[in-house]
Design a protein around this motif. Structure first.
Motif, PDB file in Angstrom:
ATOM      1  N   THR A 110      38.111  30.506  -6.770  1.00 12.15           N
ATOM      2  CA  THR A 110      37.430  31.224  -8.041  1.00 12.15           C
ATOM      3  C   THR A 110      37.509  32.441  -7.397  1.00 12.15           C
ATOM      4  N   ASP A 128      36.992  33.025  -2.977  1.00 12.41           N
ATOM      5  CA  ASP A 128      35.729  32.092  -2.392  1.00 12.41           C
ATOM      6  C   ASP A 128      37.377  29.966  -3.320  1.00 12.41           C
ATOM      7  N   VAL A 184      36.908  26.238  -3.843  1.00 18.08           N
ATOM      8  CA  VAL A 184      36.041  25.053  -4.607  1.00 18.08           C
ATOM      9  C   VAL A 184      36.369  23.966  -4.585  1.00 18.08           C
ATOM     10  N   CYS A 196      29.876  24.337   3.190  1.00 20.39           N
ATOM     11  CA  CYS A 196      30.377  25.616   3.287  1.00 20.39           C
ATOM     12  C   CYS A 196      30.771  25.709   4.586  1.00 20.39           C
ATOM     13  N   ALA A 206      25.621  26.772  -6.560  1.00 18.30           N
ATOM     14  CA  ALA A 206      26.575  26.332  -6.665  1.00 18.30           C
ATOM     15  C   ALA A 206      26.168  24.361  -6.598  1.00 18.30           C
ATOM     16  N   ILE A 209      33.231  24.419  -0.072  1.00 21.52           N
ATOM     17  CA  ILE A 209      32.913  26.032  -0.585  1.00 21.52           C
ATOM     18  C   ILE A 209      33.478  26.395   0.758  1.00 21.52           C
ATOM     19  N   LYS A 222      34.377  29.915   1.661  1.00 15.10           N
ATOM     20  CA  LYS A 222      33.820  31.401   1.649  1.00 15.10           C
ATOM     21  C   LYS A 222      35.311  32.504   2.192  1.00 15.10           C
ATOM     22  N   ASP A 236      30.899  30.941  -7.969  1.00 21.94           N
ATOM     23  CA  ASP A 236      31.016  29.370  -6.984  1.00 21.94           C
ATOM     24  C   ASP A 236      30.229  28.498  -8.552  1.00 21.94           C
TER      25      ASP A 236
END
Length: 285
Positions: A5, A37, A39, A52, A72, A93, A95, A109
């Motif tokens: 994303t 990122d 997801v 994360c 998120a 996620i 990052k 996100d």
């Protein structure tokens, strides 16, 4: 379902007023860029679990909440509540977008969660702006003229495929503080947002002349000035801070110069990458 994303930059960003509810009215040109990122989302029987994966260079300066405070998580909660669904999900996620950078790392996100849950269930949410002003933009991506508090989105001509260097120092910017500083500016020089829109639509190779960000006059960060100086030294056509800071993007014509600029910025211990402007927010992986 797993997606990459995209981040966004503001090719132009102006603050045009303050609304009775305390929000500020904006004029901006948003552009999705090839910094992502990842997801990963899986439907479950109940509850929302969030994990994360944050690179060490981000974790030191930009703490990211990995619980119900994360946007998120809030996106999944809103999706299930609005659609009266009694299931849950697991969200992971990874990052790649620095936070406190003005690049919409949290909002993208949230948009990815809405996108994935929508694809998986055939449902959607009616008002994604409840989660944050940038979230609706990420559901469309590309190049857009944005007004209001970010909820009025008008797609304009495709500006993808442009070479960028994006860099950020250790300093972050509090959005609230940045807006307070905006309110105290006297006779600021406003970006020519409408001229930028016209240029992107009719003469895109000249659009860089109208890049600009009012927040540069309100947020004084030595790292931003240093990054901009280095980008221009390596022949960036223009170098501008994005959002309320503190990331900076530079537009390049020569890919080799962009790579040399990234190498130099990394030598100075900045986060720096080269990428391109992109047409869409999401890539399914």
């Amino acid at each position: 379902m797993r997606v990459k994303t995209a981040a966004k930059i503001n090719l132009a960003l102006d603050v045009t007023g303050k609304l009775p509810n305390g929000y500020h009215s904006l004029e901006s040109v948003f552009q999705t860029v090839g910094l992502y990122d990842e997801v990963d989302i899986e439907l479950t029987n109940s509850g929302i679990e969030l994990s994360c994966e944050v690179p060490e260079m981000f974790a030191d300066s930009d703490p990211i909440p990995c619980d119900e405070r994360n946007i998120a998580y809030k996106a999944a909660k809103l999706f299930f509540e609005e659609n009266s669904m009694d299931c849950g999900c697991r969200i992971h996620i990874k990052k790649g977008i620095p936070s406190q950078a003005g690049m919409g790392g949290g909002s993208t996100d949230a948009a990815a969660v809405l996108y994935c849950l929508g694809r998986m269930t055939g449902k959607n949410v009616s008002a994604p702006e409840k989660l944050g002003a940038d979230v609706p933009f990420f559901l469309t991506g590309g190049t857009a003229y944005v007004e209001g508090i970010g909820e009025k989105i008008t797609p304009i001509a495709d500006y993808s495929g442009r070479i960028l260097v994006i860099a950020k120092g250790k300093e972050g910017v509090s959005t609230a503080e940045a807006y307070r500083n905006i309110d105290s500016l006297t006779a600021p020089a406003h970006p020519e947002t409408h001229k930028l829109v016209e240029a992107i639509n009719s003469a895109p190779d000249t659009a860089y002349r109208y890049f600009g960000n009012l927040f540069e006059q309100a947020v004084k960060l030595p790292e931003v000035d240093d990054i901009k100086s280095n980008m221009l030294k390596y022949r960036a056509r223009r170098a501008v801070m994005t959002g309320s800071g503190s990331a900076v993007f530079g537009l390049f014509i020569d890919p080799a110069q962009a790579v040399r600029c990234v190498d130099k910025l990394r030598e100075k211990d900045y986060f720096a990458i080269t990428c391109e402007t992109v047409l869409e927010s999401f890539i399914i992986i």
